[in-house]
Each structure stands twice: as structure tokens, then as C-alpha cells.
Design an enzyme around this catalytic site. Structure first.
Site, PDB file in Angstrom:
ATOM      1  N   HIS A 107       4.178   6.089  -6.645  1.00 33.57           N
ATOM      2  CA  HIS A 107       3.104   5.425  -5.913  1.00 33.57           C
ATOM      3  C   HIS A 107       3.617   5.052  -4.534  1.00 33.57           C
ATOM      4  CE1 HIS A 107       5.369   1.869  -6.955  1.00 33.57           C
ATOM      5  NE2 HIS A 107       5.187   2.096  -8.244  1.00 33.57           N
ATOM      6  N   GLY A 144       4.814   2.462  -3.362  1.00 33.16           N
ATOM      7  CA  GLY A 144       6.118   1.764  -3.352  1.00 33.16           C
ATOM      8  C   GLY A 144       7.259   2.771  -3.273  1.00 33.16           C
ATOM      9  N   HIS A 145       7.178   3.828  -4.091  1.00 37.80           N
ATOM     10  CA  HIS A 145       8.198   4.885  -4.031  1.00 37.80           C
ATOM     11  C   HIS A 145       8.148   5.583  -2.670  1.00 37.80           C
ATOM     12  CE1 HIS A 145       7.331   4.731  -8.486  1.00 37.80           C
ATOM     13  NE2 HIS A 145       8.640   4.558  -8.480  1.00 37.80           N
ATOM     14  N   GLY A 172      13.779  -0.642  -4.865  1.00 46.88           N
ATOM     15  CA  GLY A 172      12.755  -1.602  -4.468  1.00 46.88           C
ATOM     16  C   GLY A 172      13.131  -3.020  -4.898  1.00 46.88           C
ATOM     17  N   GLN A 173      12.775  -3.974  -4.065  1.00 49.66           N
ATOM     18  CA  GLN A 173      13.028  -5.381  -4.412  1.00 49.66           C
ATOM     19  C   GLN A 173      12.141  -5.848  -5.560  1.00 49.66           C
ATOM     20  OE1 GLN A 173      12.612  -8.496  -1.272  1.00 49.66           O
ATOM     21  NE2 GLN A 173      11.996  -9.704  -3.060  1.00 49.66           N
ATOM     22  N   SER A 177       3.187  -0.921  -9.193  1.00 42.56           N
ATOM     23  CA  SER A 177       4.061  -0.591 -10.315  1.00 42.56           C
ATOM     24  C   SER A 177       3.427   0.571 -11.074  1.00 42.56           C
ATOM     25  CB  SER A 177       4.184  -1.792 -11.256  1.00 42.56           C
ATOM     26  OG  SER A 177       4.665  -1.375 -12.523  1.00 42.56           O
TER      27      SER A 177
END
Ligand code: PAF
Length: 285
Positions: A36, A38-39, A149-150, A187
Site C-alpha cells: 500500500h 506506506g510501502h 516503517g515507524q 496497514s
């Protein structure tokens, strides 16, 4: 351009060696797929610093508990490759489980203490599985830099410690959490939420925002802060608190008084789906 896809250790090492031979810096984004935004942000960070970006897509059985979602974890491989192509990934490493854990496999990495708290309490063995696979992936890909990722803050801290303890020649970057417009941290597990759960899932971000605001306003009692977060979760339909914690970033030990580099972390169940989120603060007294 479509990335090269490898499934074996030898082919992956060969492709990376060729890139290094051409003088390229190798950036690595390990993932379990179901990619997604985030990646994509991790891939962008890697692209900004590295000429050759490798993404691994491997749903790692060793980090799932017996009651967890290994079998139903989403595996939209074609879509993932399309995202990688769009984002400028050079190589996708997509091994089968027997490539990573061949018959007779015996070794496991444990990062003691850090692995047993927070998410480690409700997911025993999880972080040993993560550390093991990431060390293996590092040894296969041999990246110069690796991007995490944090959102998975405890994982990032554990891997940072593993890199330090084992003198791994990898520089780690921890990249900011990417959120939906309403604040929910992205996520791969958000797809499990019903429409109603998805609406209520913003409670994690709302609770963390509230806690952050209270710290800014001078609150220094960790107990008071975790209680506020717990109360917000308790008042949310369908939500069940796993933990709300205020810990020191390096030790991940619970603090009484909020001070220094502090991780405020939340884990909340919606039905069987467990969501996590956090905020990292530098608190000066
Ligand atoms: O964060 C993840 O997706 C996984 O834990 C990782 C780092 C790819 C290891 O399997």
C-alpha cells in the site's frame, strides 16, 4: 519498467552483485506484500538514496502464531509487482517458504528483552521470527541501506538493535507512518475491517493525538496518559484494548515519568483484527 523477479538466493545475489559492480548503492525494502501507500513511501525513500532498489515479498510463516492469520494473509502478487514497477523498483525477491526455510532448517535469532514487551506479550515468538527472516534477507540481498516503517516501531527498534549487536553492514532508515485522510495508519490488515470497524478504527489515531496534546500541555505522568488512551478505546464500539504504553524508545521499558525519547504505543483489537499505531516524541523537561 517492470522489475526483475527472482525466487532463488543465487539469482538474487547475482542481480545485486551486478548492480554493485556498476557502482550502484543498494536499497532494500523487506515486505510481506499486500503493498500500500506506506510501502510506496518506503520505496520512494529508498529510490531517493539508492540506484538499485530491491523489494522482498515473503509472507514469513515464522512470525505468525498458531492462531494468527498466516493462511488468510492477503497475497495480491500481480498488484504488488505493478506497484513496484510504478515506484521504480529494480528487483522483486519473491521466494517460496522452502527457499527461506529448507528442510532441516534450525537457526533462530532472538533479540532478548526488547522482543518480550508490548506486542511481544500477546504475540510470543513473533519478533524472533521477524529478526530471523530479516537477518536472512539481509544476508541474501546484502543491501547498503534498509527501509522500515515507524508503524511497526517495536520491530524497527528490535532490528536496529540486531544490526548493532551483530555488526551488520546495513544502515537502517525508519520512515514516517503513512495515514489515511481520517488518520488511520495504513496497514495490510486494514482490509479485514468491516465498514463499521473501519470507521471506529480511527480511535487509535485520536487517542495518540490526544495523548500527544496532553504531553505538549505539560502532562508527564505515563499512567495518566495511558489511562486517557484506554478510556477512549473503552468508549469505542467493537474496540478492545490490547495495550496502551508509554515506554523509553531505546529500552522499550515502561516509564513512570515521560522524559527523553519516548514511544507511545497502542494495540487495539476489532474482532480478531489487531491494529497498532504509535507516536515517537522527544520530551524535554
Ligand atoms: O514488516 C513486515 O512486513 C515484516 O515484519 C518484515 C519486516 C517484512 C519481515 O517479515
Amino acid at each position: 519498467m517492470a522489475p526483475l523477479i527472482t525466487t532463488t538466493v543465487a539469482a538474487t545475489r547475482e542481480a545485486v552483485a551486478q548492480a554493485k559492480g556498476r557502482g550502484m548503492r543498494v536499497g532494500f525494502v523487506p515486505t510481506m506484500g499486500a503493498l500500500h501507500e506506506g510501502h510506496a513511501s518506503l520505496i520512494r525513500a529508498a529510490r531517493a538514496e539508492c540506484g538499485f532498489v530491491v523489494v522482498s515479498i515473503f509472507v514469513n510463516p515464522a512470525q505468525f502464531g498458531p492462531q494468527e492469520d498466516l493462511a488468510r494473509y492477503p497475497r495480491p502478487f500481480e498488484q504488488d509487482v505493478a506497484l513496484c514497477a510504478q515506484a521504480g523498483v529494480a528487483l522483486v525477491f519473491h521466494p517460496q517458504p522452502q527457499v527461506i526455510y529448507p528442510p532441516g532448517y534450525k537457526t533462530r535469532v532472538e533479540v532478548r528483552e526488547l522482543q518480550d514487551v508490548l506486542c511481544g506479550t500477546s504475540r510470543p515468538g513473533h519478533f524472533g521470527g521477524v529478526a530471523t527472516v530479516v537477518l536472512k534477507l539481509f544476508n541474501i540481498v546484502q543491501p547498503d541501506l534498509a527501509y522500515f516503517g515507524q508503524k511497526d516501531a517495536q520491530q524497527a527498534r528490535i532490528l536496529e538493535q540486531m544490526i548493532e549487536d551483530l555488526n551488520l553492514p546495513v544502515t537502517m532508515r525508519i520512515c514516517p507512518i503513512v495515514r489515511a485522510d481520517d488518520g488511520l495508519a495504513l496497514s495490510s490488515r486494514n482490509v479485514y475491517l468491516s465498514v463499521e470497524e473501519r470507521q471506529h478504527a480511527t480511535v487509535l489515531f485520536r487517542a495518540l493525538t490526544d495523548v500527544h496534546r496532553r504531553v505538549d500541555a505539560g502532562e508527564r505522568s505515563a499512567a495518566a496518559l495511558t489511562q486517557c488512551a484506554a478510556d477512549l478505546v473503552a468508549g469505542t464500539p467493537g474496540a478492545r484494548l490490547d495495550y496502551a504504553a508509554v515506554v523509553d524508545w531505546r529500552t522499550l521499558r515502561t516509564l513512570d515519568v515521560v522524559s527523553g525519547q519516548v514511544l507511545i504505543a497502542l494495540a487495539v483489537y476489532f474482532g480478531p483484527t489487531r491494529l497498532i499505531d504509535n507516536v515517537l516524541l522527544e520530551v524535554k523537561d
